[in-house]
Design a protein around this motif. Structure first.
Motif, short mmCIF file in Angstrom:
data_model
loop_
_atom_site.label_atom_id
_atom_site.label_comp_id
_atom_site.label_asym_id
_atom_site.label_seq_id
_atom_site.Cartn_x
_atom_site.Cartn_y
_atom_site.Cartn_z
N VAL A 37 -0.32 -1.74 -0.69
CA VAL A 37 -0.48 -0.22 -0.44
C VAL A 37 1.01 0.20 -0.50
CG1 VAL A 37 -0.82 1.38 1.43
CG2 VAL A 37 -2.54 -0.15 0.65
N GLU A 38 2.24 -0.60 -0.06
CA GLU A 38 3.59 0.07 0.21
C GLU A 38 4.15 0.49 -1.33
OE1 GLU A 38 5.24 -2.79 2.53
OE2 GLU A 38 4.46 -1.95 4.43
N PHE A 40 2.43 1.35 -3.80
CA PHE A 40 1.55 2.33 -4.19
C PHE A 40 1.99 3.80 -3.97
CE2 PHE A 40 -2.77 4.45 -4.72
CZ PHE A 40 -2.62 4.67 -6.29
N LEU A 41 2.44 3.72 -2.44
CA LEU A 41 2.82 4.95 -2.03
C LEU A 41 4.37 5.57 -2.61
CD1 LEU A 41 2.16 4.35 1.87
CD2 LEU A 41 1.59 6.32 0.50
N ALA A 64 -4.35 11.63 -2.16
CA ALA A 64 -4.39 10.15 -2.07
C ALA A 64 -3.16 9.74 -1.38
CB ALA A 64 -4.37 9.75 -3.75
N LYS A 65 -1.89 10.46 -1.53
CA LYS A 65 -0.88 9.92 -0.58
C LYS A 65 -0.98 10.22 0.57
CE LYS A 65 4.02 10.78 -0.44
NZ LYS A 65 5.17 11.77 -0.39
N TYR A 68 -3.55 7.38 1.73
CA TYR A 68 -2.79 5.94 1.71
C TYR A 68 -1.72 5.85 2.91
CZ TYR A 68 -5.35 3.97 -1.96
OH TYR A 68 -6.27 3.25 -2.98
N ARG A 69 -1.34 6.95 3.28
CA ARG A 69 -0.42 7.01 4.49
C ARG A 69 -1.25 6.52 5.68
NH1 ARG A 69 3.37 12.30 4.33
NH2 ARG A 69 5.03 11.54 2.85
N VAL A 71 -3.79 4.52 5.38
CA VAL A 71 -3.85 3.16 5.61
C VAL A 71 -2.63 2.29 5.95
CG1 VAL A 71 -4.09 1.16 3.64
CG2 VAL A 71 -5.14 3.19 3.24
N LYS A 72 -1.55 2.78 5.69
CA LYS A 72 -0.23 2.20 6.17
C LYS A 72 -0.12 2.28 7.69
CE LYS A 72 4.55 1.75 5.35
NZ LYS A 72 5.85 2.27 4.80
N THR A 81 -4.94 -2.26 -2.37
CA THR A 81 -5.05 -0.69 -2.43
C THR A 81 -6.81 -0.27 -2.19
OG1 THR A 81 -5.52 -0.71 -4.76
CG2 THR A 81 -3.29 0.12 -4.01
N LEU A 84 -7.96 1.22 1.42
CA LEU A 84 -8.44 2.78 1.40
C LEU A 84 -9.88 2.80 2.14
CD1 LEU A 84 -7.88 5.48 1.43
CD2 LEU A 84 -8.52 5.56 -1.00
#
Length: 95
Positions: A37-38, A40-41, A64-65, A68-69, A71-72, A81, A84
């Motif tokens: 994920v990291e 990917f961000l 999406a950004k 995914y934030r 997710v982090k 990924t 999510l």
């Protein structure tokens, strides 16, 4: 093919491949990374920066950004990924 058409083609066709590859992993509860994920961000940030420079509006990428934030923020930045799915479950309060 123009840069924009190529970019959109890659997004559309990449999503089908991701769903086919990651869907079964999600169903098995496998959230180990194929792609973290990291980074990917970071990639999403680059896409948004370049799209602004080209005068393109990509609200789906911006969304999406943000997702995914989340997710982090839920401590899953080193998961794949497909994590999510887990973040969406948490923010939707779904078990």
């Amino acid at each position: 093919m123009t840069k924009v058409k190529l970019f959109l083609w890659q997004i559309l066709h990449g999503n089908k491949a991701c769903a086919a590859r990651l869907g079964p992993r999600i169903l098995k509860g496998d959230f180990e990374p194929g792609f973290f994920v990291e980074p990917f961000l970071k990639d999403l940030a680059i896409v948004l920066e370049e799209s602004r420079a080209m005068g393109l509006a990509l609200p789906g990428v911006a969304l999406a950004k943000q997702l995914y934030r989340a997710v982090k923020a839920h401590g899953m930045g080193r998961k794949g990924t497909q994590a999510l799915y887990l973040a969406l479950k948490k923010i939707s309060n779904v078990e």
